[in-house]
Design a protein around this motif. Structure first.
Motif, short mmCIF file in Angstrom:
data_model
loop_
_atom_site.label_atom_id
_atom_site.label_comp_id
_atom_site.label_asym_id
_atom_site.label_seq_id
_atom_site.Cartn_x
_atom_site.Cartn_y
_atom_site.Cartn_z
N ILE A 131 0.82 -1.21 0.00
CA ILE A 131 0.00 0.00 0.00
C ILE A 131 0.86 1.26 0.00
O ILE A 131 0.47 2.29 -0.57
CB ILE A 131 -0.95 -0.01 1.22
CG1 ILE A 131 -1.99 -1.11 1.07
CG2 ILE A 131 -1.64 1.34 1.39
CD1 ILE A 131 -2.92 -1.24 2.26
N ALA A 132 2.04 1.19 0.62
CA ALA A 132 2.87 2.39 0.84
C ALA A 132 3.15 3.19 -0.43
O ALA A 132 3.00 4.42 -0.42
CB ALA A 132 4.18 1.99 1.52
N PRO A 133 3.58 2.57 -1.55
CA PRO A 133 3.86 3.39 -2.75
C PRO A 133 2.66 4.18 -3.24
O PRO A 133 2.77 5.38 -3.52
CB PRO A 133 4.30 2.34 -3.79
CG PRO A 133 4.80 1.19 -2.98
CD PRO A 133 3.93 1.16 -1.77
N ALA A 134 1.50 3.50 -3.31
CA ALA A 134 0.29 4.20 -3.76
C ALA A 134 -0.11 5.29 -2.77
O ALA A 134 -0.54 6.38 -3.15
CB ALA A 134 -0.85 3.20 -3.94
N PHE A 135 0.04 4.98 -1.47
CA PHE A 135 -0.32 5.97 -0.45
C PHE A 135 0.59 7.19 -0.53
O PHE A 135 0.14 8.33 -0.37
CB PHE A 135 -0.24 5.34 0.94
CG PHE A 135 -0.56 6.28 2.05
CD1 PHE A 135 -1.87 6.66 2.29
CD2 PHE A 135 0.45 6.81 2.85
CE1 PHE A 135 -2.17 7.54 3.32
CE2 PHE A 135 0.15 7.70 3.87
CZ PHE A 135 -1.16 8.07 4.11
N LEU A 136 1.89 6.97 -0.75
CA LEU A 136 2.83 8.08 -0.86
C LEU A 136 2.51 8.95 -2.07
O LEU A 136 2.57 10.19 -2.00
CB LEU A 136 4.26 7.56 -0.95
CG LEU A 136 4.83 6.95 0.34
CD1 LEU A 136 6.21 6.36 0.08
CD2 LEU A 136 4.90 7.99 1.46
N LEU A 147 -0.57 10.87 -1.18
CA LEU A 147 -0.23 11.91 -0.21
C LEU A 147 0.47 13.08 -0.89
O LEU A 147 0.19 14.25 -0.60
CB LEU A 147 0.66 11.32 0.88
CG LEU A 147 0.97 12.21 2.09
CD1 LEU A 147 -0.29 12.45 2.91
CD2 LEU A 147 2.04 11.56 2.96
N LEU A 148 1.37 12.77 -1.83
CA LEU A 148 2.19 13.79 -2.47
C LEU A 148 1.40 14.59 -3.50
O LEU A 148 1.56 15.82 -3.59
CB LEU A 148 3.41 13.14 -3.13
CG LEU A 148 4.40 14.07 -3.83
CD1 LEU A 148 5.02 15.05 -2.81
CD2 LEU A 148 5.49 13.26 -4.51
N TYR A 149 0.55 13.92 -4.26
CA TYR A 149 -0.10 14.58 -5.39
C TYR A 149 -1.57 14.93 -5.15
O TYR A 149 -2.18 15.63 -5.96
CB TYR A 149 0.00 13.70 -6.64
CG TYR A 149 1.41 13.58 -7.16
CD1 TYR A 149 2.00 14.64 -7.87
CD2 TYR A 149 2.17 12.44 -6.93
CE1 TYR A 149 3.29 14.54 -8.33
CE2 TYR A 149 3.47 12.34 -7.39
CZ TYR A 149 4.03 13.39 -8.09
OH TYR A 149 5.32 13.30 -8.55
N ILE A 150 -2.16 14.45 -4.06
CA ILE A 150 -3.56 14.77 -3.76
C ILE A 150 -3.68 15.54 -2.45
O ILE A 150 -4.17 16.68 -2.42
CB ILE A 150 -4.42 13.49 -3.71
CG1 ILE A 150 -4.32 12.71 -5.01
CG2 ILE A 150 -5.88 13.85 -3.40
CD1 ILE A 150 -4.87 13.42 -6.22
N ILE A 151 -3.26 14.91 -1.35
CA ILE A 151 -3.45 15.50 -0.03
C ILE A 151 -2.62 16.78 0.14
O ILE A 151 -3.14 17.82 0.57
CB ILE A 151 -3.11 14.49 1.09
CG1 ILE A 151 -3.98 13.24 0.95
CG2 ILE A 151 -3.30 15.13 2.45
CD1 ILE A 151 -5.45 13.52 1.04
#
Length: 314
Positions: free
Chosen positions: A36-41, A44-48
């Motif tokens: 999950i970490a790569p997609a979450f990062l 996080l970087l491009y959306i949140i």
């Protein structure tokens, strides 16, 4: 003595099994986290982070340079008293209505036609989907030429019926309608594909049973097809509304928001404030307002769908 040793061995084995089970659970959790970490990062970087950054900069009087002055909600106060903001929002609402009440029904109609007994089915499927495959810039330029008041194909067509030439993109009364026609033409095929995929997933047994019971085409559609397409309609509505609220490209290419502010959307208003007037803080307030509107619209539709499913379950 033997009993104590046996109990000790049994207890040791149980503890080892428990420890092994806990280790497997920990390994499984870490595996899940690593996947999950790569997609979450990326999320996080491009959306949140951009959402947070937009909110942060909207609280400042900022021209894009190193200096910025904190003004709190002053940008939002100014935004909500700007007539251009409300006219732009009204134009976005027109795009929303055209998307929900024209694009989606037209996409559904085209999907149903693909399942009818007509010749050249693959040809029609390709023709239907072709507008969505084209570049938005190419579509914008194509329709600018087609709406040309002197030599455009649209005016030549209506001239065959005795109508005078119309300056489609230069008059307040026709500019918005002209672009909405282009948007419906471009995006209806996208919803056609969604509905086609959903219809393919409906079991043929349902239609066969309904036909045996004497149900006609309309009954089969209204009692089988349409109810089973409701989730797809909900998804399509969310995509249409969110896409309409952040629309920019086709309007900017064809009219740039003109004539006057007749076709100016929130996206164009934000662009002008940011890159023409260099009011980056105010433009950030416009952008964050667009996000909130889209988020609320999607949330309301999702809640309505949840309430509908809960009511059906009772």
């Amino acid at each position: 003595m033997n009993t104590s040793v046996a109990e000790w061995e049994k207890k040791t084995a149980a503890n080892a099994a428990t420890a092994a089970k806990k280790q497997r659970l920990r390994d499984k959790r870490w595996t899940i986290v690593m996947f999950i970490a790569p997609a979450f990062l990326v999320y996080l970087l491009y959306i949140i982070y951009p959402i947070y950054g937009t909110l942060y900069y909207s609280l400042f009087d900022w021209k894009g340079g190193p200096d910025k002055t904190f003004v709190g909600i002053a940008n939002y106060t100014r935004l909500f008293i700007e007539p251009v903001f409300w006219s732009s929002l009204a134009n976005n609402m027109k795009v929303v209505l055209s998307s929900v009440f024209l694009q989606i029904p037209l996409g559904l109609l085209m999907a149903l036609l693909l399942f009818s007994a007509i010749r050249g089915l693959r040809f029609f499927q390709t023709i239907y989907f072709m507008p969505f495959l084209m570049s938005t810039v190419a579509i914008g330029m194509l329709w600018v030429f087609m709406f040309d008041p002197l030599s455009g194909a649209v005016n030549k067509l209506i001239g065959l019926f005795g109508f005078e030439n119309i300056a489609w993109l230069s008059e307040n009364k026709t500019a918005m309608a002209a672009i909405l026609i282009v948007i419906v033409w471009q995006y209806a095929p996208f919803y056609m594909i969604l509905f086609k995929a959903a219809i393919v997933g409906i079991s043929e047994d349902l239609y066969e049973a309904a036909e045996i019971d004497g149900a006609g085409p309309w009954d089969r559609f209204s009692r089988i097809t349409f109810p089973l397409l409701v989730p797809t309609i909900v998804t399509s509505s969310i995509l249409a509304i969110v896409g309409s609220l952040k629309a920019f490209d086709i309007f900017f290419i064809m009219t740039g928001g003109g004539p006057g502010n007749a076709t100016e959307l929130l996206g164009i208003y934000m662009y002008k404030q940011a890159f023409i007037h260099f009011n980056m803080g105010f433009a950030s307030a416009v952008a964050f307002t667009m996000f909130v509107l889209a988020f609320l619209a999607a949330g309301i539709i999702q809640y309505m769908e949840y309430a509908r499913k809960k009511k059906e379950a009772l």
